[in-house]
Motif scaffolding. Structure first.
Motif, short mmCIF file in Angstrom:
data_model
loop_
_atom_site.label_atom_id
_atom_site.label_comp_id
_atom_site.label_asym_id
_atom_site.label_seq_id
_atom_site.Cartn_x
_atom_site.Cartn_y
_atom_site.Cartn_z
N GLY A 152 0.66 -1.34 0.08
CA GLY A 152 0.01 -0.20 0.15
C GLY A 152 0.91 1.38 -0.05
N THR A 153 0.26 2.41 0.70
CA THR A 153 1.09 3.42 0.76
C THR A 153 1.06 4.20 2.23
N ASP A 154 1.02 3.27 3.09
CA ASP A 154 0.76 3.67 4.37
C ASP A 154 1.92 4.29 5.23
N GLN A 155 3.36 4.22 4.48
CA GLN A 155 4.37 4.74 4.85
C GLN A 155 4.10 6.49 4.75
N LEU A 156 3.15 6.72 3.98
CA LEU A 156 3.06 8.27 3.97
C LEU A 156 2.61 8.97 5.04
N PRO A 157 3.05 9.89 5.46
CA PRO A 157 2.27 10.60 6.78
C PRO A 157 1.26 11.59 6.09
N PRO A 158 0.22 11.75 7.12
CA PRO A 158 -0.81 12.85 6.62
C PRO A 158 -0.05 13.93 6.30
N ASP A 159 -0.30 14.59 5.05
CA ASP A 159 0.37 15.71 4.71
C ASP A 159 -0.54 16.57 3.69
N PRO A 160 -0.68 17.94 3.74
CA PRO A 160 -1.76 18.64 3.02
C PRO A 160 -1.04 18.72 1.62
N ASP A 161 0.47 18.54 1.49
CA ASP A 161 1.02 18.47 0.21
C ASP A 161 1.24 17.32 -0.55
N LEU A 162 0.56 16.36 0.03
CA LEU A 162 0.55 14.97 -0.89
C LEU A 162 0.34 15.27 -2.51
N THR A 163 1.14 14.40 -3.19
CA THR A 163 1.16 14.61 -4.60
C THR A 163 0.77 13.28 -5.11
N MET A 182 -16.99 2.04 4.67
CA MET A 182 -17.54 1.38 6.06
C MET A 182 -16.34 0.51 6.73
N PHE A 183 -15.51 0.16 5.68
CA PHE A 183 -14.19 -0.48 6.60
C PHE A 183 -13.22 0.34 7.09
N ASP A 184 -13.07 1.58 6.01
CA ASP A 184 -12.21 2.59 6.48
C ASP A 184 -12.81 4.00 5.74
N PRO A 185 -13.39 5.04 6.75
CA PRO A 185 -13.86 6.26 6.44
C PRO A 185 -13.04 7.06 5.56
N ALA A 186 -11.87 6.88 5.50
CA ALA A 186 -10.70 7.69 4.70
C ALA A 186 -10.92 7.33 3.32
N LEU A 187 -11.36 6.27 3.02
CA LEU A 187 -11.51 5.71 1.73
C LEU A 187 -12.77 6.11 0.73
N GLU A 188 -13.63 6.92 1.68
CA GLU A 188 -14.80 7.28 0.79
C GLU A 188 -14.57 8.12 -0.28
N GLY A 189 -15.33 7.85 -1.44
CA GLY A 189 -15.12 8.52 -2.74
C GLY A 189 -13.92 7.78 -3.44
N ALA A 247 -3.81 7.84 1.13
CA ALA A 247 -3.13 8.85 0.67
C ALA A 247 -3.80 9.17 -0.67
N LEU A 248 -4.00 8.40 -1.54
CA LEU A 248 -4.44 8.52 -3.21
C LEU A 248 -5.82 9.22 -2.69
N ALA A 249 -6.69 8.75 -1.73
CA ALA A 249 -7.95 9.15 -1.70
C ALA A 249 -7.90 10.72 -1.20
N ALA A 250 -7.00 11.04 -0.40
CA ALA A 250 -6.90 12.37 0.15
C ALA A 250 -6.12 13.31 -0.93
N CYS A 251 -5.43 12.94 -2.00
CA CYS A 251 -5.00 13.71 -2.93
C CYS A 251 -5.51 13.75 -4.31
N ALA A 252 -6.03 12.64 -4.68
CA ALA A 252 -6.56 12.66 -5.90
C ALA A 252 -7.75 13.77 -6.19
N ARG A 253 -7.86 14.24 -7.45
CA ARG A 253 -8.53 15.33 -7.88
C ARG A 253 -9.88 14.95 -8.93
N SER A 254 -9.42 13.57 -9.51
CA SER A 254 -10.43 13.00 -10.40
C SER A 254 -10.21 11.81 -10.53
#
Length: 391
Positions: free
Chosen positions: A123-134, A197-204, A163-170
């Motif tokens: 996965g990508t869980d070594q990435l910390p929460p970061d508003p500048d994720l790309t 339902m398993f992980d709210p951070a993955l909505e959308g 991380a992808l769910a957080a930074c993807a725009r489309s």
């Protein structure tokens, strides 16, 4: 099948009373004599080290011996192990370094077990929460984990990325990430679509809040990369969506059911196909799942449903909302059945379910014939109640 009552325990009820409950003899399950006609992975839990000096919310302290012993238990029932998934508290106590060590140890243990199969999450869980994720950083994180898994001989399960769910725009961002990653893997992977339902951070996920529209994006990715995709695990707890997607997969790409509510009918299938399995509930019901899959392989659909039907209410209870806390029930049942000698979880997650939930889990496990040693299970349930001042 008649099962006589052999033990009595007082369990709490919703009206705060203790009521006598008669525990019955367990069902007897036979280990498989020949291969199943479905691929079946159990997403396996980890066993915490209760003697660790680390802080449970901060440090992933694992009892490696007990954790690997449980994997041997799953293999003995003919099930594969899906390693370092959400069932193993990935993202809820287990970080990437601990998960990679778990994968390494499980792959090593599998070498001594004929026919043992292992799927390993990248996965990508070594990435910390970061508003500048790309998107480029997400791709690099997937590449790092895929390379690490493949370097030790693991077959990849490609986990959905917070991380992808957080930074993807489309949806195109999802396509870019998956196209790049899949182009580089050595062997076909299982893509894991984990619902909110398993992980709210993955909505959308897939760039669409509507699952049906998200499915279109996912199917496009699979079609473009079909030679690199063994299958797709869908964990949306919606059988109609799984069936609809299953019927549209390219030839040769498998549907791995992640539906812990409707797995029995999805694995059995219909006139147009069936689902294989990659399920957290198989951790908890391994003997029944194995017996049912053997019955299905023998053409005994009545026997298949006789074994699995009582496990469905148990699974729906364990995975009830908030679904992400299902790990607590899975580990609790393993403790009741003697697979480890304590009810302590990585990340302190033993506190994630309430007393009445776990008491009902006990009743439903007994109804399914899955308390392998009723005397031990009752003793441990009494211990659990006493720890909470209930006797």
């Amino acid at each position: 099948m008649k099962r006589d009552a052999i033990e009595t325990i007082r369990l709490p009820t919703v009206d705060r009373q203790l009521q006598a409950y008669h525990v019955r003899e367990p069902r007897r399950f036979e280990r498989p004599a020949k291969p199943f006609t479905r691929i079946a992975y159990a997403a396996a839990h980890v066993v915490a080290d209760p003697w660790s000096r680390g802080e449970p919310w901060l440090d992933a302290a694992v009892d490696w011996d007990a954790t690997l012993a449980f994997r041997r238990h799953l293999w003995s029932w003919g099930l594969g192990v899906a390693e370092a998934m959400d069932t193993a508290q990935r993202g809820m106590g287990m970080d990437w370094p601990a998960s990679l060590e778990l994968i390494r140890r499980t792959l090593e243990a599998a070498k001594g077990v004929p026919g043992a199969i292992v799927g390993c999450v990248a996965g990508t869980d070594q990435l910390p929460p970061d508003p500048d994720l790309t998107i480029e950083r997400v791709i690099a994180a997937y590449e790092e984990q895929c390379a690490a898994v493949e370097s030790i001989g693991g077959r990849i399960v490609l986990m959905a990325s917070r991380a992808l769910a957080a930074c993807a725009r489309s949806p195109d961002d999802y396509g870019q990430v998956y196209d790049r990653v899949l182009a580089q893997v050595r062997k076909p992977v299982i893509i894991h679509w984990l619902g909110e339902m398993f992980d709210p951070a993955l909505e959308g996920y897939w760039g669409r809040r509507d699952h049906t529209r998200g499915m279109e994006v996912c199917l496009d990715v699979i079609r473009r990369n079909a030679e690199k995709v063994d299958g797709i695990k869908v964990s949306l707890l919606d059988k109609e969506k799984e069936i609809a997607m299953r019927r549209r997969l390219p030839r040769g790409v498998r549907m791995y059911s992640g539906d812990d509510f409707n797995f029995a009918e999805l694995i059995e299938g219909d006139g147009e196909g069936y689902s294989d399995a990659l399920l957290g509930i198989f951790d908890a019901i391994a003997p029944a799942a194995s017996g049912a899959l053997s019955a299905l392989a023998a053409g005994d659909r009545g026997g298949y449903h006789d074994l699995l039907a009582p496990t469905v209410p148990l699974s729906r209870h364990i995975f009830q909302a908030p679904t992400r806390f299902y790990k607590t029930g899975v580990v609790f049942l393993a403790w009741l059945n003697g697979h480890h000698d304590h009810f302590v979880m990585v990340g302190g997650q033993e506190s994630a379910r309430n007393l009445l939930h776990l008491a009902e889990l006990f009743r439903l496990a007994d109804a399914a014939g899955l308390l392998a040693d009723p005397a031990l299970a009752c003793h441990r349930m009494r211990q659990f109640l006493a720890m909470r001042g209930i006797a």
